[in-house]
Design an enzyme around this catalytic site. Structure first.
Site, mmCIF file in Angstrom:
data_model
loop_
_atom_site.group_PDB
_atom_site.id
_atom_site.type_symbol
_atom_site.label_atom_id
_atom_site.label_comp_id
_atom_site.label_asym_id
_atom_site.label_seq_id
_atom_site.Cartn_x
_atom_site.Cartn_y
_atom_site.Cartn_z
ATOM 1 N N CYS A 272 0.731 -1.575 -0.358
ATOM 2 C CA CYS A 272 -0.272 0.167 -0.053
ATOM 3 C C CYS A 272 1.095 1.349 -0.013
ATOM 4 O O CYS A 272 0.816 2.229 -0.562
ATOM 5 C CB CYS A 272 -1.249 -0.370 1.525
ATOM 6 N N HIS A 320 -2.712 1.160 6.830
ATOM 7 C CA HIS A 320 -2.977 0.967 5.630
ATOM 8 C C HIS A 320 -3.264 2.692 4.881
ATOM 9 O O HIS A 320 -3.747 3.679 5.689
ATOM 10 C CB HIS A 320 -3.793 0.822 4.834
ATOM 11 N N HIS A 332 -5.867 2.145 -4.318
ATOM 12 C CA HIS A 332 -4.844 1.192 -3.111
ATOM 13 C C HIS A 332 -4.718 0.042 -3.345
ATOM 14 O O HIS A 332 -5.244 -0.443 -4.527
ATOM 15 C CB HIS A 332 -5.707 1.588 -1.899
#
Length: 357
Positions: A272, A320, A332
């Site tokens: 990520c 994240h 993402h």
């Protein structure tokens, strides 16, 4: 005969223990023998339970991935620092060698000139003036020698400092390597546990699990869009972005379909924060490597002020991150087993928004 036919006091028949247990069992009564333990049977695990456990394992793996990336960054910094120290130490050592050569030359010259006592040198000199000139030169030579000795001592102190600094850096480097290795083992263990759980599911259950995941994300997104925190902002399109923000968005969008791999920074796979790192590198901005450092170090922006190109940080531990692309969406890299994709910006618990530039 008394007792010969299984009769007890008062002539009543005594029922055997085995027979009594059978009767009670038929009646639905739970019986345990002395010394035995009874455990209630566990209810069957539902697909919802599996979903929660699998997602929990992947979340833990992602948090460990951030720790792995952070240790990797620290390791690179320490290696660079050690290289710089080694370069500086080599330059100082070269200077030390020059100073020692100069000191040796001065010592040899003074030895040659200082073999006779001053009285003899006065008698042998052509004139008193030449003698005193020689004394002045001798004093200058002595001052130069003292200066060299001072310089040598200073350079030696510098070299000792470099040696100490290098030793400390090596210890820190070893610690970061251990952290990185520990995080790697944790990631691999969590991923293996998640894959084992998923492998026990039938194909139709796996598909249902994916649908359940998507449904949860849709519900979270709808709730987020309806919240007061983002009313009006979620529909801001790419026109609200700066030139740098558009470049970051365009780069992230071009990676859609590429696999998530923990610790990866492209060009073929990403995690990520590896994706956000490279998206903003393409926009000409260097940002921290991990989502946690991106959250700590980059300027924070209110949800109502966010624009395409900003980074949305998720979960309480900032483990994240995704690139906001406008229209209430992010690009993402979700987790292992998934690809870079477009998702609702509110499909996960939002911690906050940061702006690289």
């Amino acid at each position: 005969m008394a007792g010969g036919r299984g009769e007890g006091c008062g002539g009543k028949r005594v029922i055997s223990v085995t027979a009594l247990i059978c009767v009670l069992a038929v009646a639905g009564v739970v019986v345990t023998m002395p010394g035995t333990a009874y455990a209630e049977p566990k209810p069957p695990r539902t697909l919802e339970d599996v979903h929660k456990e699998v997602e929990g394992l992947y979340r833990q793996a992602e948090a460990a991935t951030d720790a792995y990336n952070a240790a990797g960054e620290a390791q690179r910094r320490q290696e660079k620092s050690i290289t710089e120290i080694a370069k500086s130490a080599a330059e100082a050592q070269e200077r030390m060698n020059r100073l020692r050569n100069q000191a040796g030359s001065l010592a040899r010259a003074q030895y040659r000139d200082g073999t006779l006592p001053p009285q003899a040198r006065l008698l042998l000199s052509g004139s008193p003036e030449s003698f005193f000139d020689g004394v002045a030169l001798t004093h200058k030579g002595q001052a130069a020698t003292r200066g060299l000795i001072t310089q040598v001592a200073a350079v030696q102190k510098t070299l000792d400092g470099y040696a100490k600094a290098a030793g400390e850096r090596w210890k820190t480097l070893d610690g970061e390597r251990r952290k990185k290795e520990g995080a790697k083992k944790q990631i691999e263990a969590k991923l293996a546990a998640a894959k084992e759980l998923e492998s026990k599911l039938e194909e139709k259950e796996k598909e249902r699990l994916r649908q359940l995941e998507e449904e949860r994300a849709r519900q979270a997104q709808q709730k987020w869009l309806a919240s007061d925190a983002v009313k009006g902002v979620a529909l801001k399109g790419s026109g609200a972005a700066t030139a740098e923000g558009r470049r970051a968005v365009d780069f992230a969008a071009a990676q859609i379909g590429k696999n998530y791999v923990w610790g990866a920074e492209g060009p073929d796979t990403y995690d990520c924060s590896g994706l956000t790192l490279k998206a903003w590198a393409a926009a000409g901005r260097a940002i921290p490597r991990t989502s946690q450092d991106q959250w700590r170090q980059l300027p924070k922006i209110g949800l109502k002020d966010m624009r395409p190109g900003d980074l949305i940080i998720y979960f309480a531990d900032a483990s994240h991150v995704g690139v906001y692309v406008g229209d209430g969406a992010i690009v993402h890299a979700p987790r292992p087993g998934r690809q870079v994709t477009v998702a609702g910006a509110g499909s996960m618990p939002v911690l906050g928004v940061v702006r690289p530039g």
